[in-house]
Design a protein around this motif. Structure first.
Motif, PDB file in Angstrom:
ATOM      1  N   ASP A  17       1.093  -1.489  -0.178  1.00 54.12           N
ATOM      2  CA  ASP A  17       0.254  -0.106  -0.129  1.00 54.12           C
ATOM      3  C   ASP A  17       0.997   1.280  -0.160  1.00 54.12           C
ATOM      4  N   SER A  24       3.042   5.623  -3.068  1.00 51.74           N
ATOM      5  CA  SER A  24       2.218   7.040  -2.050  1.00 51.74           C
ATOM      6  C   SER A  24       3.621   8.135  -2.285  1.00 51.74           C
ATOM      7  N   THR A  25       2.957   9.743  -2.587  1.00 45.09           N
ATOM      8  CA  THR A  25       3.488  10.364  -2.470  1.00 45.09           C
ATOM      9  C   THR A  25       3.874  10.811  -0.588  1.00 45.09           C
ATOM     10  N   ARG A  77      -3.215   8.286   6.281  1.00 47.73           N
ATOM     11  CA  ARG A  77      -2.854   8.293   4.671  1.00 47.73           C
ATOM     12  C   ARG A  77      -3.936   8.734   4.684  1.00 47.73           C
ATOM     13  N   GLY A 124      -4.983   9.027  -0.814  1.00 45.26           N
ATOM     14  CA  GLY A 124      -3.809   8.232  -0.586  1.00 45.26           C
ATOM     15  C   GLY A 124      -2.484   8.883  -0.409  1.00 45.26           C
ATOM     16  N   ARG A 125      -1.848   9.409   0.400  1.00 51.13           N
ATOM     17  CA  ARG A 125      -1.228  10.517   0.360  1.00 51.13           C
ATOM     18  C   ARG A 125      -1.050   9.975   2.240  1.00 51.13           C
ATOM     19  N   LEU A 126       0.682   9.803   2.146  1.00 53.40           N
ATOM     20  CA  LEU A 126       1.151   9.339   4.092  1.00 53.40           C
ATOM     21  C   LEU A 126       1.626  10.274   4.183  1.00 53.40           C
TER      22      LEU A 126
END
Length: 75
Positions: free
Chosen positions: A9, A13-14, A58, A62-64
């Motif tokens: 996952d 990811s950005t 998150r 979908g950015r962390l």
């Protein structure tokens, strides 16, 4: 647990700073480390390493979001 993040996952990811909203890079891999797995980021400044323990959440895109100690990226 719906809040659990798995390695597959995280890849792609950005990563953004939870305080400033600044984009820090994109996760290209995760390296196992005894203290904390490390997010390997590809960004405009080359590669960077961020301990996964600093991932806060998150977001819907979908950015962390990460909460980094002051000066960590200056090392």
């Amino acid at each position: 647990d719906p809040e659990t993040l798995f390695v597959h996952d995280l890849i792609g990811s950005t990563v953004v700073d939870a305080h400033s909203g600044a984009e820090l890079g994109v996760v290209e891999s995760v390296e196992a480390n005894p203290a904390s797995d490390l997010l390997v980021l590809a960004g405009t400044d080359g590669q960077g390493l961020i301990p996964a323990r600093f991932v806060v959440d998150r977001d819907d895109q979908g950015r962390l979001r990460v909460d980094l100690p002051e000066g960590l990226l200056d090392l």
